[in-house]
Write a protein that holds these residues in place. Structure first.
Motif, PDB file in Angstrom:
ATOM      1  N   GLY A  74     -10.916  21.792  -7.049  1.00  0.00           N
ATOM      2  CA  GLY A  74     -11.935  21.437  -8.015  1.00  0.00           C
ATOM      3  C   GLY A  74     -12.015  19.962  -8.334  1.00  0.00           C
ATOM      4  N   LYS A  75     -11.199  19.161  -7.660  1.00  0.00           N
ATOM      5  CA  LYS A  75     -11.195  17.724  -7.922  1.00  0.00           C
ATOM      6  C   LYS A  75     -11.552  16.952  -6.663  1.00  0.00           C
ATOM      7  N   GLU A  76     -11.940  15.700  -6.862  1.00  0.00           N
ATOM      8  CA  GLU A  76     -12.256  14.839  -5.741  1.00  0.00           C
ATOM      9  C   GLU A  76     -10.990  14.494  -4.951  1.00  0.00           C
ATOM     10  N   ARG A  77     -11.182  14.281  -3.660  1.00  0.00           N
ATOM     11  CA  ARG A  77     -10.069  13.798  -2.848  1.00  0.00           C
ATOM     12  C   ARG A  77      -9.868  12.326  -3.169  1.00  0.00           C
ATOM     13  N   GLU A  78      -8.643  11.962  -3.527  1.00  0.00           N
ATOM     14  CA  GLU A  78      -8.395  10.601  -3.996  1.00  0.00           C
ATOM     15  C   GLU A  78      -7.477   9.828  -3.060  1.00  0.00           C
ATOM     16  N   PHE A  79      -7.704   8.542  -3.019  1.00  0.00           N
ATOM     17  CA  PHE A  79      -6.894   7.639  -2.213  1.00  0.00           C
ATOM     18  C   PHE A  79      -5.479   7.552  -2.775  1.00  0.00           C
ATOM     19  N   VAL A  80      -4.509   7.517  -1.862  1.00  0.00           N
ATOM     20  CA  VAL A  80      -3.109   7.354  -2.256  1.00  0.00           C
ATOM     21  C   VAL A  80      -2.529   6.060  -1.686  1.00  0.00           C
ATOM     22  N   ALA A  81      -2.624   5.901  -0.370  1.00  0.00           N
ATOM     23  CA  ALA A  81      -2.013   4.740   0.276  1.00  0.00           C
ATOM     24  C   ALA A  81      -2.677   4.522   1.625  1.00  0.00           C
ATOM     25  N   ALA A  82      -2.608   3.276   2.103  1.00  0.00           N
ATOM     26  CA  ALA A  82      -3.185   2.952   3.401  1.00  0.00           C
ATOM     27  C   ALA A  82      -2.381   1.850   4.061  1.00  0.00           C
ATOM     28  N   ILE A  83      -2.521   1.778   5.386  1.00  0.00           N
ATOM     29  CA  ILE A  83      -1.787   0.792   6.158  1.00  0.00           C
ATOM     30  C   ILE A  83      -2.671   0.322   7.298  1.00  0.00           C
ATOM     31  N   ASP A  84      -2.614  -0.971   7.600  1.00  0.00           N
ATOM     32  CA  ASP A  84      -3.445  -1.481   8.673  1.00  0.00           C
ATOM     33  C   ASP A  84      -2.808  -1.184  10.035  1.00  0.00           C
ATOM     34  N   TRP A  85      -3.448  -1.653  11.099  1.00  0.00           N
ATOM     35  CA  TRP A  85      -3.080  -1.228  12.438  1.00  0.00           C
ATOM     36  C   TRP A  85      -1.658  -1.603  12.849  1.00  0.00           C
ATOM     37  N   ASN A  86      -1.161  -2.720  12.361  1.00  0.00           N
ATOM     38  CA  ASN A  86       0.174  -3.157  12.778  1.00  0.00           C
ATOM     39  C   ASN A  86       1.210  -3.015  11.660  1.00  0.00           C
ATOM     40  N   GLY A  87       0.824  -2.446  10.544  1.00  0.00           N
ATOM     41  CA  GLY A  87       1.766  -2.184   9.476  1.00  0.00           C
ATOM     42  C   GLY A  87       2.076  -3.364   8.571  1.00  0.00           C
ATOM     43  N   LEU A  88       1.399  -4.479   8.767  1.00  0.00           N
ATOM     44  CA  LEU A  88       1.718  -5.667   7.981  1.00  0.00           C
ATOM     45  C   LEU A  88       1.083  -5.631   6.593  1.00  0.00           C
ATOM     46  N   ASN A  89       0.025  -4.872   6.463  1.00  0.00           N
ATOM     47  CA  ASN A  89      -0.663  -4.795   5.170  1.00  0.00           C
ATOM     48  C   ASN A  89      -0.720  -3.357   4.701  1.00  0.00           C
ATOM     49  N   THR A  90      -0.289  -3.146   3.463  1.00  0.00           N
ATOM     50  CA  THR A  90      -0.338  -1.817   2.854  1.00  0.00           C
ATOM     51  C   THR A  90      -1.060  -1.896   1.513  1.00  0.00           C
ATOM     52  N   ASP A  91      -1.519  -0.748   1.064  1.00  0.00           N
ATOM     53  CA  ASP A  91      -2.284  -0.682  -0.177  1.00  0.00           C
ATOM     54  C   ASP A  91      -1.956   0.639  -0.855  1.00  0.00           C
ATOM     55  N   TYR A  92      -1.824   0.621  -2.183  1.00  0.00           N
ATOM     56  CA  TYR A  92      -1.456   1.824  -2.926  1.00  0.00           C
ATOM     57  C   TYR A  92      -2.314   1.959  -4.178  1.00  0.00           C
ATOM     58  N   VAL A  93      -2.583   3.199  -4.529  1.00  0.00           N
ATOM     59  CA  VAL A  93      -3.183   3.436  -5.839  1.00  0.00           C
ATOM     60  C   VAL A  93      -2.121   3.127  -6.888  1.00  0.00           C
ATOM     61  N   ASP A  94      -2.552   2.671  -8.036  1.00  0.00           N
ATOM     62  CA  ASP A  94      -1.606   2.210  -9.068  1.00  0.00           C
ATOM     63  C   ASP A  94      -0.585   3.286  -9.452  1.00  0.00           C
ATOM     64  N   SER A  95      -1.015   4.531  -9.467  1.00  0.00           N
ATOM     65  CA  SER A  95      -0.149   5.601  -9.960  1.00  0.00           C
ATOM     66  C   SER A  95       1.052   5.879  -9.062  1.00  0.00           C
ATOM     67  N   VAL A  96       1.029   5.397  -7.812  1.00  0.00           N
ATOM     68  CA  VAL A  96       2.159   5.627  -6.909  1.00  0.00           C
ATOM     69  C   VAL A  96       2.868   4.346  -6.517  1.00  0.00           C
ATOM     70  N   GLU A  97       2.319   3.199  -6.914  1.00  0.00           N
ATOM     71  CA  GLU A  97       2.914   1.905  -6.585  1.00  0.00           C
ATOM     72  C   GLU A  97       4.363   1.870  -7.055  1.00  0.00           C
ATOM     73  N   GLY A  98       5.260   1.470  -6.150  1.00  0.00           N
ATOM     74  CA  GLY A  98       6.670   1.404  -6.489  1.00  0.00           C
ATOM     75  C   GLY A  98       7.437   2.692  -6.277  1.00  0.00           C
ATOM     76  N   ARG A  99       6.745   3.794  -6.074  1.00  0.00           N
ATOM     77  CA  ARG A  99       7.396   5.089  -5.825  1.00  0.00           C
ATOM     78  C   ARG A  99       7.153   5.589  -4.406  1.00  0.00           C
ATOM     79  N   PHE A 100       5.981   5.322  -3.866  1.00  0.00           N
ATOM     80  CA  PHE A 100       5.622   5.765  -2.522  1.00  0.00           C
ATOM     81  C   PHE A 100       5.629   4.579  -1.574  1.00  0.00           C
ATOM     82  N   THR A 101       5.960   4.861  -0.312  1.00  0.00           N
ATOM     83  CA  THR A 101       5.920   3.837   0.729  1.00  0.00           C
ATOM     84  C   THR A 101       5.251   4.412   1.967  1.00  0.00           C
ATOM     85  N   ILE A 102       4.210   3.735   2.426  1.00  0.00           N
ATOM     86  CA  ILE A 102       3.551   4.122   3.675  1.00  0.00           C
ATOM     87  C   ILE A 102       4.077   3.240   4.787  1.00  0.00           C
ATOM     88  N   SER A 103       4.294   3.841   5.948  1.00  0.00           N
ATOM     89  CA  SER A 103       4.767   3.087   7.099  1.00  0.00           C
ATOM     90  C   SER A 103       4.233   3.762   8.359  1.00  0.00           C
TER      91      SER A 103
END
Length: 124
Positions: free
Chosen positions: A42-71
């Motif tokens: 019943g809710k929208e699909r929301e962004f959590v984390a993303a990573i660019d093609w070579n892994g040098l740049n990552t992005d996180y939603v504020d609610s998971v910053e510092g707890r989640f790591t994308i690699s």
């Protein structure tokens, strides 16, 4: 065409950890930016984390910053989401997504390829 398969979901107590994996096949993996989204019924699909093609740049939603790591491991065509200090509100179905650009995005509509999802349930 890109085929994505998520794994690693499950039931965990609050404060615990899980690592999600997303295995990709079908195209050259390192041509693609990758992301994780999550959704509850019943809710929208929301962004959590993303990573660019070579892994040098990552992005996180504020609610998971510092707890989640994308690699990512391009040799294994796999992207990971390490989730620590899990909270009840992290409960959702987690989806892996990819797009044929080197840079990532937070916008769901910019990802044409999706996995089937893996359920994460955090008990309080």
């Amino acid at each position: 065409q890109v085929h994505l398969v998520e794994s690693g979901g499950g039931l965990v107590q609050a404060g615990g950890s899980l690592r999600l994996s997303c295995a990709a096949s079908g195209r050259t993996f390192d041509d693609y930016a990758m992301a994780w989204f999550r959704q509850n019924p019943g809710k929208e699909r929301e962004f959590v984390a993303a990573i660019d093609w070579n892994g040098l740049n990552t992005d996180y939603v504020d609610s998971v910053e510092g707890r989640f790591t994308i690699s990512r491991d391009n040799a294994k065509s796999t992207v990971y989401l390490q989730m620590n200090s899990l909270k009840f509100e992290d409960t959702a179905t987690y989806y892996c997504a990819s797009r044929s650009m080197w840079s990532s995005s937070r916008v769901r509509g910019q990802y044409p390829y999706w996995g089937q999802g893996t359920q994460v349930t955090v008990s309080s």
